[in-house]
Structures are given as C-alpha cells and as structure tokens.
Scaffold this motif. Structure first.
Motif, PDB file in Angstrom:
ATOM      1  N   LEU A 347       0.933  -1.335  -0.231  1.00 16.11           N
ATOM      2  CA  LEU A 347       0.047   0.099  -0.028  1.00 16.11           C
ATOM      3  C   LEU A 347       0.954   1.255   0.015  1.00 16.11           C
ATOM      4  CD1 LEU A 347      -2.743  -1.062   2.554  1.00 16.11           C
ATOM      5  CD2 LEU A 347      -2.737  -1.110  -0.152  1.00 16.11           C
ATOM      6  N   GLU A 348       1.974   1.161   0.393  1.00 19.25           N
ATOM      7  CA  GLU A 348       2.970   2.404   0.340  1.00 19.25           C
ATOM      8  C   GLU A 348       3.560   2.824  -0.946  1.00 19.25           C
ATOM      9  OE1 GLU A 348       5.797   1.361   3.253  1.00 19.25           O
ATOM     10  OE2 GLU A 348       4.396   1.689   4.732  1.00 19.25           O
ATOM     11  N   THR A 349       3.292   1.759  -1.778  1.00 15.39           N
ATOM     12  CA  THR A 349       3.861   2.198  -3.345  1.00 15.39           C
ATOM     13  C   THR A 349       3.122   2.982  -4.094  1.00 15.39           C
ATOM     14  OG1 THR A 349       2.710  -0.088  -4.021  1.00 15.39           O
ATOM     15  CG2 THR A 349       4.668  -0.360  -3.498  1.00 15.39           C
ATOM     16  N   GLU A 350       3.608   3.252  -5.270  1.00 16.14           N
ATOM     17  CA  GLU A 350       2.848   4.314  -6.024  1.00 16.14           C
ATOM     18  C   GLU A 350       1.522   3.551  -6.497  1.00 16.14           C
ATOM     19  OE1 GLU A 350       3.377   7.496  -6.520  1.00 16.14           O
ATOM     20  OE2 GLU A 350       5.369   7.428  -5.600  1.00 16.14           O
ATOM     21  N   ARG A 351       0.443   4.505  -6.823  1.00 18.41           N
ATOM     22  CA  ARG A 351      -1.043   3.757  -7.320  1.00 18.41           C
ATOM     23  C   ARG A 351      -0.615   3.107  -8.717  1.00 18.41           C
ATOM     24  NH1 ARG A 351      -5.941   5.692  -6.537  1.00 18.41           N
ATOM     25  NH2 ARG A 351      -4.852   7.376  -5.046  1.00 18.41           N
ATOM     26  N   ARG A 352       0.157   3.518  -9.439  1.00 20.98           N
ATOM     27  CA  ARG A 352       0.505   2.781 -10.649  1.00 20.98           C
ATOM     28  C   ARG A 352       0.882   1.355 -10.428  1.00 20.98           C
ATOM     29  NH1 ARG A 352       3.686   6.584 -14.788  1.00 20.98           N
ATOM     30  NH2 ARG A 352       2.175   7.892 -14.277  1.00 20.98           N
ATOM     31  N   THR A 353       1.903   1.145  -9.495  1.00 20.02           N
ATOM     32  CA  THR A 353       2.262  -0.033  -9.002  1.00 20.02           C
ATOM     33  C   THR A 353       1.368  -0.995  -8.491  1.00 20.02           C
ATOM     34  OG1 THR A 353       4.551   0.987  -8.530  1.00 20.02           O
ATOM     35  CG2 THR A 353       4.102  -1.407  -7.754  1.00 20.02           C
ATOM     36  N   ILE A 354       0.469  -0.383  -7.717  1.00 16.74           N
ATOM     37  CA  ILE A 354      -0.638  -0.993  -7.373  1.00 16.74           C
ATOM     38  C   ILE A 354      -1.782  -1.523  -8.217  1.00 16.74           C
ATOM     39  CG2 ILE A 354      -2.687  -0.906  -5.628  1.00 16.74           C
ATOM     40  CD1 ILE A 354      -1.130   0.929  -3.948  1.00 16.74           C
ATOM     41  N   GLN A 355      -2.097  -0.510  -9.359  1.00 12.53           N
ATOM     42  CA  GLN A 355      -2.762  -0.900 -10.436  1.00 12.53           C
ATOM     43  C   GLN A 355      -2.127  -2.177 -11.144  1.00 12.53           C
ATOM     44  OE1 GLN A 355      -2.881   2.773 -12.211  1.00 12.53           O
ATOM     45  NE2 GLN A 355      -5.119   3.413 -11.143  1.00 12.53           N
ATOM     46  N   ARG A 356      -0.955  -2.366 -11.236  1.00 14.80           N
ATOM     47  CA  ARG A 356      -0.067  -3.335 -12.007  1.00 14.80           C
ATOM     48  C   ARG A 356      -0.327  -4.608 -11.131  1.00 14.80           C
ATOM     49  NH1 ARG A 356       3.877   0.494 -13.359  1.00 14.80           N
ATOM     50  NH2 ARG A 356       5.117  -0.054 -11.477  1.00 14.80           N
ATOM     51  N   ARG A 357      -0.170  -4.688  -9.831  1.00 15.90           N
ATOM     52  CA  ARG A 357      -0.495  -5.614  -9.134  1.00 15.90           C
ATOM     53  C   ARG A 357      -1.974  -6.242  -9.049  1.00 15.90           C
ATOM     54  NH1 ARG A 357       1.262 -10.129  -6.951  1.00 15.90           N
ATOM     55  NH2 ARG A 357       0.461 -10.806  -4.916  1.00 15.90           N
ATOM     56  N   ILE A 358      -2.953  -5.466  -9.181  1.00 14.03           N
ATOM     57  CA  ILE A 358      -4.307  -5.588  -9.346  1.00 14.03           C
ATOM     58  C   ILE A 358      -4.544  -6.383 -10.303  1.00 14.03           C
ATOM     59  CG2 ILE A 358      -6.724  -4.874  -9.763  1.00 14.03           C
ATOM     60  CD1 ILE A 358      -6.208  -2.733  -7.571  1.00 14.03           C
ATOM     61  N   GLN A 359      -3.962  -6.069 -11.759  1.00 12.23           N
ATOM     62  CA  GLN A 359      -4.059  -6.502 -13.016  1.00 12.23           C
ATOM     63  C   GLN A 359      -3.127  -7.989 -12.933  1.00 12.23           C
ATOM     64  OE1 GLN A 359      -2.049  -3.856 -15.669  1.00 12.23           O
ATOM     65  NE2 GLN A 359      -3.729  -2.332 -15.988  1.00 12.23           N
ATOM     66  N   LEU A 360      -2.266  -8.312 -12.140  1.00 11.79           N
ATOM     67  CA  LEU A 360      -1.629  -9.255 -12.198  1.00 11.79           C
ATOM     68  C   LEU A 360      -2.443 -10.473 -11.189  1.00 11.79           C
ATOM     69  CD1 LEU A 360       0.930 -11.290 -12.304  1.00 11.79           C
ATOM     70  CD2 LEU A 360       1.535 -10.263 -10.383  1.00 11.79           C
ATOM     71  N   LEU A 361      -2.985 -10.018 -10.454  1.00 10.91           N
ATOM     72  CA  LEU A 361      -3.814 -10.787  -9.505  1.00 10.91           C
ATOM     73  C   LEU A 361      -5.019 -11.231 -10.338  1.00 10.91           C
ATOM     74  CD1 LEU A 361      -3.808  -8.975  -6.182  1.00 10.91           C
ATOM     75  CD2 LEU A 361      -2.757 -11.176  -6.517  1.00 10.91           C
ATOM     76  N   GLN A 362      -5.516 -10.154 -11.109  1.00  9.27           N
ATOM     77  CA  GLN A 362      -6.794 -10.674 -11.924  1.00  9.27           C
ATOM     78  C   GLN A 362      -6.318 -11.627 -12.934  1.00  9.27           C
ATOM     79  OE1 GLN A 362      -7.856  -6.466 -13.402  1.00  9.27           O
ATOM     80  NE2 GLN A 362      -9.566  -6.444 -11.876  1.00  9.27           N
ATOM     81  N   GLN A 363      -5.255 -11.616 -13.449  1.00  9.92           N
ATOM     82  CA  GLN A 363      -4.877 -12.607 -14.416  1.00  9.92           C
ATOM     83  C   GLN A 363      -4.698 -14.104 -13.775  1.00  9.92           C
ATOM     84  OE1 GLN A 363      -1.059 -11.290 -16.070  1.00  9.92           O
ATOM     85  NE2 GLN A 363      -1.950  -9.519 -17.333  1.00  9.92           N
ATOM     86  N   GLU A 364      -4.315 -14.095 -12.617  1.00 11.31           N
ATOM     87  CA  GLU A 364      -4.205 -15.260 -11.704  1.00 11.31           C
ATOM     88  C   GLU A 364      -5.509 -15.769 -11.225  1.00 11.31           C
ATOM     89  OE1 GLU A 364      -1.549 -15.271  -8.480  1.00 11.31           O
ATOM     90  OE2 GLU A 364      -0.145 -13.877  -9.230  1.00 11.31           O
ATOM     91  N   VAL A 365      -6.522 -14.821 -11.003  1.00 10.72           N
ATOM     92  CA  VAL A 365      -7.795 -15.365 -10.644  1.00 10.72           C
ATOM     93  C   VAL A 365      -8.532 -15.841 -12.239  1.00 10.72           C
ATOM     94  CG1 VAL A 365     -10.264 -14.543 -10.201  1.00 10.72           C
ATOM     95  CG2 VAL A 365      -8.313 -13.783  -8.922  1.00 10.72           C
ATOM     96  N   ASN A 366      -8.270 -15.300 -13.256  1.00 11.57           N
ATOM     97  CA  ASN A 366      -8.644 -16.128 -14.603  1.00 11.57           C
ATOM     98  C   ASN A 366      -8.152 -17.248 -14.844  1.00 11.57           C
ATOM     99  OD1 ASN A 366      -9.962 -13.577 -15.006  1.00 11.57           O
ATOM    100  ND2 ASN A 366      -8.321 -12.662 -16.278  1.00 11.57           N
ATOM    101  N   GLN A 367      -6.811 -17.602 -14.422  1.00 14.80           N
ATOM    102  CA  GLN A 367      -6.167 -18.640 -14.419  1.00 14.80           C
ATOM    103  C   GLN A 367      -6.794 -19.853 -13.568  1.00 14.80           C
ATOM    104  OE1 GLN A 367      -1.959 -17.908 -13.837  1.00 14.80           O
ATOM    105  NE2 GLN A 367      -1.715 -16.939 -15.727  1.00 14.80           N
ATOM    106  N   LEU A 368      -7.185 -19.205 -12.577  1.00 13.77           N
ATOM    107  CA  LEU A 368      -7.971 -20.011 -11.309  1.00 13.77           C
ATOM    108  C   LEU A 368      -9.031 -20.658 -11.907  1.00 13.77           C
ATOM    109  CD1 LEU A 368      -8.309 -21.378  -8.555  1.00 13.77           C
ATOM    110  CD2 LEU A 368      -8.819 -19.168  -7.811  1.00 13.77           C
TER     111      LEU A 368
END
Length: 563
Positions: A347-368
C-alpha cells in the motif's frame, strides 16, 4: 530518523529541503516560538498547499515536522517521553491550518499529552503568497473530564510569541497534579482493537432491520478479533454527505472514544473515502466501514493459495481509491482490523504499481477460473451430478457437508469460518437393488447482507462453483431471528450471479434450537422445504431423497442409506 514525515506526495525536493531546514532553527525554551519561525512555517504551508505541524521539546529543539493536521501527524508513541499520570509530555505542537483548532486536533493533543497546541490560522482565501497569519490560538489541557481542554480567544501573532510558555506549562501541570486528574484514563489500550460501533437508521430501514444489522456487525467485529465497547445510534432521513451522521453525533462519538478508550470506530454501512477521512479528522481514531471488517475476516480465514490471492485482489481494489490523502496512515503496521492481508508495503507503493499488482492478480484469478473449469469438465465427463450448498454465513453448510460425507472441513460458530469451496463425494445406495448413486456435494463461501462488490468480483472463480452446479441446496439457520432476511439476502446474491441452476431446495437447519410452535408455523409457510438438524442428524434421509428428486433420480423412499 527523518525530521519531516506525513503526506509528502507532490512536494518538490526543493520545498522538502526548505521544510527540513526549519528543524535547524532552535527556539527559546520559554516561548511558543519565534516570529520568524512562525512566518516561515506559514509561508511553506501556503507554498505546498498543505497544513504543517512543528513539534518542539522544552529545550527548544524541533524534533519533527509533519505535513498534515495535528491528528494526521501525531508523533510515534516511542518518541513521546514517559511521564506520570499527571504530567504533560514536554512536547508542544505548532500547526498552520485554515481554521481554529478542531476537535481532531484537540483529541490528538489529549492523547499525546502535549504541553500546548498553537494554531496559526491562514484562511483559504489568503493562502496565496505572501501568506499572512490572520490570527492565532493556544490550546492546552485542563482537569475536566467532560472536556479536558481549553482554547484561548483569537490573538495576534505578536501576543502568542511573547507568552511566557514555561510559566504557563508549570501552572497547567500544577492544576492537573493538585486536582488528581489522571491523564492516562484517556489513553487507548494498545493490546487489540477496542471498537465503538456506529449505526445509522435511515428512512429506508425499519427498526427490526436496523437492530439485526447492528447485531450482525457486532458478531463481525468479534470474528475479526475486536472488542466492542459501545454502540452509538442515530436516526435521520439520509446519511450526511460528509460525515454519515450529523455533526452533533460526531462530537458525541468523539467524546465516547475519549472516555471509553476506543481506538477504532466501525460504521454499519459502506462509507466513501472522503467520509472516512472527515470522520477520522474529527474523532481522532481510525474509522472503517462494514466492508472493511468483512475483508479483514476474509484475510484471516484464507488458507489456500487461491483464497489468499482472491482476498488480496479484493482488498487492493477496495483500498486503491482510499489511498489518497491518508498520509502517515499508509505506514501503519498491520496489527489490527483493516490492516491485515496484502501488507502495508504494497500500500505504500505508487498507485500505478498497485494497479499493476491488481492486473496481475486478476490474471491469476482468470487462470484459477480456467483451472476450476477444467476440473468441472472432468466431473461432467464422469457424469457425476454436482449439488452446491449455499446459504447465509454460519447457516451450517460445513457441518452438513461433514455429516453427510465424513469430510473434515473446519467448523466453528463464527461468521465466514470457511472460505475455500470443498467438494466431497456422497454415495446413496439402494439396499434392495444394490443400485448406488454418486453425487458431488460442494460447500461454498457464505453470503451476507450487502456482500462487498470487491468480494463478488474477486471471488468469481469460487462463486462459479455455484453457477456450474446441477442443483442447489439453500441452507437456512432457522434459529436465527433474522432468518427470513437471510433468505432474501442469499437470493439477492444468487440473482447477481451470471447463471444459477434452475432447481433449488430450501432446507431449514438447526430445527432442534427452535420451539415446536415456530417449527410448525414455518412448515406451514414453506411446505416444499426440508427441515433438518445437521448436528443432531435429524431429517437427513428426507434431505437426500429431495436432492435426488432435484437431479431427476428416483430411489424408493425408506431405502436409502449414507454410503
């Protein structure tokens, strides 16, 4: 240790260096500060368009400068000198704000036992350079339990800087000591979350719904590991757009937080990020809503890798719009309700980094989703029908799965005791013909009133276990006073899913905990339902027969047994 902290986002390096240079300006120990220091602090506050706070000890050393209000920039407890119950901390705060001391600033002074709080007021209309201090105020603590502070009349800067502060502090401490006033009674215990609940009853809510919702919130807080120490209620037509409850009620909440030692306020509805910030500034402690409590419970309950990634996705999606303006709150350690899960380092990282993390997690959920889809296809190829257990949280789904299939799913009298879907094989045999029918029984995550949209999205891979089943068994806790509302809530969630099985069986559980009169009335109102007690193994044969009927499978009644 950095001397400047708080909300540093958007501040230029040159401006930051100018602010840091203020800490080199040693002040007189017997005065609030010098005129030059006050004017420099005010000028920099106007330049960066943020409030500024300077913290000075009794030797005149500037130990910290915080970007934000006094409430937002309180000193870490480790930096406050240890004092007796009737002694002040030896630290004074000088703050530049656009208004006189508000309740949030005064609460911060009380909690940290500052010698004094000096506020230099620059109205918003006069914040263009060169900034001019319009007036000043001086606040300090007094031995009054109802309102343990006092604020001076407005005074010019010249009068403030000429006050003999050391003599004043000596007199203030003497008054506290001679009155026997215990300042430690206002210090919130640090061992765990002491929670004050706030409920708002609006025109679209009746009294029964309101009480049921507050009772459920109390259980949610208990499940999350908090201790409820009080409840504040208000009735108004609609939520206040800025503070949810009215201003008078905000002041009542702030007073209860002080007197009862609460360190967390939980609102029994979803609130916006701006509403949370406004409340925190005026109340003086963290404020979270119902959704954040549910997310915190999910963070504690997630055991599998799939469950953890879905919880992290839900939390990040929820917290992303709430990052703005939190300042030093982003650096708080994860040691309480609302701070568990993905970890504050993310949460201390920049908003852009968090958004990239969200995109990565969404890809993992799609794989799930794809993985679970393949598993379901394998089951379909084996032509084994699937029945999903759905229902309100704590309705007894896991207990029923354990009893019917000899599974070993975790069971507890808690909300959201299990998150990950569990599928077990159930064999029903016809003793006369030797015919055996196998079905797969799936335990799913429990539902709740106003299930957070972030969870609905993040747990779509889990909820697909419901949409892909051949039939549903909707389990209801008949012993709960709000069971009818629970049925409606579950049906609302099911309606929001893209597709659900056309056939569902309503099964009332925990019938051993209700009176015969109540049971008889509900049986008359729901003639097609099944009435069981999973713990007492009552009505399970009838349940199995009705499940087979849902699937279009016929085995003669009275000739089935659990295989």
């Amino acid at each position: 240790m950095p001397t400047v902290y708080g909300n540093l986002q958007g501040i230029r390096s040159t401006q930051l260096k100018q602010i840091e240079a203020l800490s080199d300006q040693r002040q007189a120990g017997d005065r609030v500060c010098s005129t030059e220091f006050a004017q420099s602090l005010a000028r920099l506050s106007s330049t960066i368009h943020h409030p500024l706070c300077a913290y000075i000890n009794r030797r005149g050393q500037v130990i910290r400068i915080g970007v934000g209000t006094p409430l937002q920039t309180q000193l870490p407890q480790s930096e406050l000198p240890r004092q007796g119950a009737d002694r002040l901390s030896g630290i004074r705060c000088i703050s530049v704000m656009s208004h006189p001391p508000d309740r949030g600033s005064l609460v911060a002074m009380l909690k940290q036992r500052w010698d004094s709080l000096a506020v230099l007021v620059i109205p918003e209309s006069k914040r263009k350079e060169p900034a001019e201090i319009e007036t000043t105020y001086l606040a300090h603590l007094v031995p009054d339990f109802d309102q343990p502070w006092t604020v001076s009349e407005a005074m010019p800067l010249e009068k403030l800087v000429n006050l003999e502060l050391d003599d004043l502090v000596y007199d203030w401490e003497k008054d506290l000591r001679e009155s026997g006033f215990d300042l430690e009674q206002f210090q919130a215990p640090t061992d765990g979350d002491r929670v004050l609940l706030v409920g708002l009853m609006t025109d679209d809510t009746n009294a029964r719904q309101f009480e049921d919702s507050l009772t459920e919130l109390r259980r949610l807080v208990d499940t999350a590991g908090g201790e409820v120490i009080g409840v504040v209620e208000q009735r108004r037509g609609s939520p206040h757009p800025q503070t949810v409850v009215g201003q008078g009620k905000v002041e009542e909440i702030a007073l209860q937080v002080q007197t009862q030692g609460a360190n967390l306020v939980v609102i029994d509805r979803d609130i916006s990020p701006s509403q949370a910030r406004n409340l925190e500034e005026q109340i003086g402690v963290r404020v979270v809503d119902r959704t954040e409590i549910i997310l915190d419970i999910f963070a504690q309950r997630a055991q599998s890798q799939a469950g953890k990634l879905q919880v992290e996705l839900a939390q990040l999606e929820y917290r992303l719009p709430r990052l703005r303006g939190q300042g030093r709150d982003l650096s708080r350690l994860g040691a309480g309700i609302g701070t568990r899960g993905p970890g504050e380092t993310k949460l201390e990282t920049e908003r852009r980094t968090i958004q990239r993390r969200i995109q990565l997690l969404q890809q993992e959920v799609n794989q799930l989703q794809a993985h679970r889809s393949r598993l379901r296809q394998q089951r379909q190829q084996q032509q084994i029908p699937v029945v999903s257990l759905v229902g309100y949280t704590n309705a007894g789904k896991s207990t029923l799965l354990n009893v019917m299939t000899q599974a070993d799913v975790y069971v507890a009298d808690q909300l959201f005791a299990t998150l990950d879907p569990t599928t077990r094989r159930l064999t029903i045999a016809d003793e006369m013909t030797g015919v055996r029918q196998e079905i797969l029984l799936t335990d799913t995550v429990g539902f709740i009133h106003h299930l957070p949209p972030a969870l609905m999205d993040a747990f779509r891979a889990t909820l697909e276990e419901v949409t892909e089943a051949n039939a549903l068994v909707h389990l209801v806790d008949l012993s709960h006073p709000a069971w009818a509302a629970h049925i409606a809530s579950v049906e609302t969630v099911l309606d929001a899913l893209p597709a659900t099985p056309p056939t569902a069986l309503l099964a009332f559980n925990k019938t051993d905990r209700v009176s015969p009169e109540v049971l008889k009335q509900v049986q008359q109102d729901y003639p097609d339902a099944v009435f069981i007690s999973a713990t007492e193994r009552i009505g399970l044969d009838r349940l199995k027969q009705e499940v087979l009927k849902l699937l279009g499978i016929t085995i003669q009644p009275g000739e089935v047994e659990l295989g």
